[in-house]
Design a protein around this motif. Sequence first.
Motif, PDB file in Angstrom:
ATOM      1  N   HIS A 262       0.839  -1.204   0.000  1.00  0.00           N
ATOM      2  CA  HIS A 262       0.000   0.000   0.000  1.00  0.00           C
ATOM      3  C   HIS A 262       0.874   1.255   0.000  1.00  0.00           C
ATOM      4  O   HIS A 262       1.928   1.282   0.645  1.00  0.00           O
ATOM      5  CB  HIS A 262      -0.901  -0.011   1.243  1.00  0.00           C
ATOM      6  N   PRO A 263       0.472   2.329  -0.714  1.00  0.00           N
ATOM      7  CA  PRO A 263       1.256   3.573  -0.699  1.00  0.00           C
ATOM      8  C   PRO A 263       1.511   4.129   0.703  1.00  0.00           C
ATOM      9  O   PRO A 263       2.580   4.694   0.969  1.00  0.00           O
ATOM     10  CB  PRO A 263       0.390   4.539  -1.521  1.00  0.00           C
TER      11      PRO A 263
ATOM     12  N   LEU B 192      -7.559  -7.395   3.255  1.00  0.00           N
ATOM     13  CA  LEU B 192      -6.532  -6.350   3.182  1.00  0.00           C
ATOM     14  C   LEU B 192      -5.368  -6.760   2.291  1.00  0.00           C
ATOM     15  O   LEU B 192      -4.772  -5.915   1.613  1.00  0.00           O
ATOM     16  CB  LEU B 192      -6.002  -6.025   4.582  1.00  0.00           C
ATOM     17  N   ARG B 193      -5.019  -8.026   2.310  1.00  0.00           N
ATOM     18  CA  ARG B 193      -3.880  -8.485   1.522  1.00  0.00           C
ATOM     19  C   ARG B 193      -4.100  -8.300   0.018  1.00  0.00           C
ATOM     20  O   ARG B 193      -3.150  -8.331  -0.761  1.00  0.00           O
ATOM     21  CB  ARG B 193      -3.568  -9.953   1.833  1.00  0.00           C
ATOM     22  N   HIS B 194      -5.364  -8.095  -0.394  1.00  0.00           N
ATOM     23  CA  HIS B 194      -5.685  -7.981  -1.821  1.00  0.00           C
ATOM     24  C   HIS B 194      -6.434  -6.679  -2.119  1.00  0.00           C
ATOM     25  O   HIS B 194      -7.110  -6.589  -3.155  1.00  0.00           O
ATOM     26  CB  HIS B 194      -6.539  -9.172  -2.261  1.00  0.00           C
TER      27      HIS B 194
ATOM     28  N   GLU C 215       3.386  -9.330   5.078  1.00  0.00           N
ATOM     29  CA  GLU C 215       2.165  -9.297   4.276  1.00  0.00           C
ATOM     30  C   GLU C 215       1.354  -8.042   4.567  1.00  0.00           C
ATOM     31  O   GLU C 215       0.669  -7.507   3.697  1.00  0.00           O
ATOM     32  CB  GLU C 215       1.314 -10.532   4.564  1.00  0.00           C
ATOM     33  N   LEU C 216       1.411  -7.590   5.812  1.00  0.00           N
ATOM     34  CA  LEU C 216       0.708  -6.388   6.241  1.00  0.00           C
ATOM     35  C   LEU C 216       1.696  -5.434   6.899  1.00  0.00           C
ATOM     36  O   LEU C 216       2.766  -5.839   7.350  1.00  0.00           O
ATOM     37  CB  LEU C 216      -0.416  -6.730   7.226  1.00  0.00           C
ATOM     38  N   SER C 217       1.303  -4.157   6.954  1.00  0.00           N
ATOM     39  CA  SER C 217       2.142  -3.138   7.584  1.00  0.00           C
ATOM     40  C   SER C 217       1.284  -2.289   8.515  1.00  0.00           C
ATOM     41  O   SER C 217       0.065  -2.154   8.316  1.00  0.00           O
ATOM     42  CB  SER C 217       2.803  -2.236   6.533  1.00  0.00           C
ATOM     43  N   VAL C 218       1.937  -1.703   9.496  1.00  0.00           N
ATOM     44  CA  VAL C 218       1.278  -0.785  10.429  1.00  0.00           C
ATOM     45  C   VAL C 218       1.674   0.641  10.069  1.00  0.00           C
ATOM     46  O   VAL C 218       2.853   0.924   9.840  1.00  0.00           O
ATOM     47  CB  VAL C 218       1.666  -1.098  11.886  1.00  0.00           C
ATOM     48  N   VAL C 219       0.699   1.536  10.024  1.00  0.00           N
ATOM     49  CA  VAL C 219       0.929   2.944   9.712  1.00  0.00           C
ATOM     50  C   VAL C 219       0.582   3.769  10.946  1.00  0.00           C
ATOM     51  O   VAL C 219      -0.527   3.644  11.490  1.00  0.00           O
ATOM     52  CB  VAL C 219       0.072   3.406   8.519  1.00  0.00           C
ATOM     53  N   GLU C 220       1.491   4.594  11.393  1.00  0.00           N
ATOM     54  CA  GLU C 220       1.235   5.451  12.545  1.00  0.00           C
ATOM     55  C   GLU C 220       0.355   6.622  12.135  1.00  0.00           C
ATOM     56  O   GLU C 220       0.550   7.230  11.081  1.00  0.00           O
ATOM     57  CB  GLU C 220       2.541   5.978  13.127  1.00  0.00           C
ATOM     58  N   VAL C 221      -0.620   6.959  12.967  1.00  0.00           N
ATOM     59  CA  VAL C 221      -1.468   8.124  12.756  1.00  0.00           C
ATOM     60  C   VAL C 221      -1.126   9.135  13.843  1.00  0.00           C
ATOM     61  O   VAL C 221      -1.256   8.844  15.037  1.00  0.00           O
ATOM     62  CB  VAL C 221      -2.963   7.755  12.821  1.00  0.00           C
ATOM     63  N   LYS C 222      -0.676  10.307  13.437  1.00  0.00           N
ATOM     64  CA  LYS C 222      -0.229  11.317  14.393  1.00  0.00           C
ATOM     65  C   LYS C 222      -1.356  11.687  15.364  1.00  0.00           C
ATOM     66  O   LYS C 222      -2.472  12.002  14.953  1.00  0.00           O
ATOM     67  CB  LYS C 222       0.248  12.564  13.653  1.00  0.00           C
ATOM     68  N   GLY C 223      -1.039  11.643  16.648  1.00  0.00           N
ATOM     69  CA  GLY C 223      -2.011  12.034  17.664  1.00  0.00           C
ATOM     70  C   GLY C 223      -3.085  11.018  17.943  1.00  0.00           C
ATOM     71  O   GLY C 223      -4.017  11.297  18.709  1.00  0.00           O
ATOM     72  N   LEU C 224      -2.990   9.844  17.321  1.00  0.00           N
ATOM     73  CA  LEU C 224      -4.025   8.817  17.529  1.00  0.00           C
ATOM     74  C   LEU C 224      -3.397   7.558  18.103  1.00  0.00           C
ATOM     75  O   LEU C 224      -2.623   6.870  17.442  1.00  0.00           O
ATOM     76  CB  LEU C 224      -4.721   8.496  16.206  1.00  0.00           C
ATOM     77  N   LYS C 225      -3.716   7.266  19.335  1.00  0.00           N
ATOM     78  CA  LYS C 225      -3.245   6.059  20.018  1.00  0.00           C
ATOM     79  C   LYS C 225      -4.476   5.367  20.575  1.00  0.00           C
ATOM     80  O   LYS C 225      -5.205   5.931  21.396  1.00  0.00           O
ATOM     81  CB  LYS C 225      -2.285   6.444  21.148  1.00  0.00           C
ATOM     82  N   ILE C 226      -4.725   4.157  20.124  1.00  0.00           N
ATOM     83  CA  ILE C 226      -5.962   3.475  20.521  1.00  0.00           C
ATOM     84  C   ILE C 226      -5.619   2.283  21.407  1.00  0.00           C
ATOM     85  O   ILE C 226      -5.444   1.155  20.936  1.00  0.00           O
ATOM     86  CB  ILE C 226      -6.774   3.029  19.294  1.00  0.00           C
ATOM     87  N   ASN C 227      -5.493   2.534  22.676  1.00  0.00           N
ATOM     88  CA  ASN C 227      -5.277   1.470  23.651  1.00  0.00           C
ATOM     89  C   ASN C 227      -6.619   1.056  24.233  1.00  0.00           C
ATOM     90  O   ASN C 227      -7.524   1.876  24.398  1.00  0.00           O
ATOM     91  CB  ASN C 227      -4.353   1.941  24.775  1.00  0.00           C
ATOM     92  N   ARG C 228      -6.748  -0.193  24.534  1.00  0.00           N
ATOM     93  CA  ARG C 228      -7.969  -0.684  25.158  1.00  0.00           C
ATOM     94  C   ARG C 228      -7.630  -1.851  26.063  1.00  0.00           C
ATOM     95  O   ARG C 228      -6.533  -2.410  26.008  1.00  0.00           O
ATOM     96  CB  ARG C 228      -8.974  -1.129  24.099  1.00  0.00           C
TER      97      ARG C 228
END
Length: 298
Positions: free
Chosen positions: A173-174, A234-236, A256-269
């Motif tokens: 993915h770009p 997601l893989r396709h 196969e998959l990647s994680v992209v950081e989103v500035k200011g967004l942290k989703i802990n649960r």
Amino acid sequence: MFDFRLQVFYTVAKKLNFTRAAEELFISQPAVTRHIQEIESHFKVQLFERQGSRIKLTAAGKQLQQYAGDVLMRYRQLEFDMGLLTRQHKGALRIGASTTVAQYVLPPVLAAFHEKFKEIQVTLAIFNTEQVEKALLQKEIDLGVIEGQTKSKQFTYAPFVEDELVLTVNARHPLAKKAAIKPDELLKWPFLLREPGSGTREVLANALRRCGIKINQLISGMQLGNTESMKAYLRHSPSLAFLSVHAIAKELENKELSVVEVKGLKINRSFYFIEPQGQADAAAELFRKFTAHYNFRL
């Protein structure tokens, strides 16, 4: 049985507040101070230093905190195992868990539990959070494990394990090439979302709201009911999805998959055990105590 001073220190180190530590331990603040001073005198080190009205751990305090956590866990394990010597455990335990925790967190725990308590027959059903609550009220299960904590007074909740939702894309993915993106870039791509009633969807909606984004503003590429189908899709696809870090470990390792950081967004649960008010199922209580000593390698 164990040295109470170690428990006092560990509580203060966790709270970084003498007053709140005293409240949790049901002792006076001067007693907390005295216990800390006795430890410092014994080791001839300073464990905390003040910064205005706050305190923080010194280097020695951080080292003791690490050892204290290990020692206290071993003591809890000792008390648990010694208690088992006087009781026999038989029966059945019916667990209902939301998708993520049922597929990726509970299986190794259940395997370890079965190894120790072979006479307890365990069944695990996979529901979303709303279905877990309904099954508990209808007495179809004995114990639930859900994503997030609803506010219903019909249930009691106890922490189980921590989790994080991360923005996930296929490795080609770009966005996978970017170190981080701004929250408004989320509005440009189609999303895979869980169904209404899902704990994951509720947690995501709350986190996005804090960034000024409503979940219905996302471009809905498709709605899928479980994480495995979302990962395969997601893989396709150029779609995006917020998935549990527990769920994508193998796909990240296999690139196969990647994680992209989103500035200011942290989703802990947190994942929570949930039971109806007033319920005291023995097998459920045993399982909850067992998980308190389980060594999660996450």
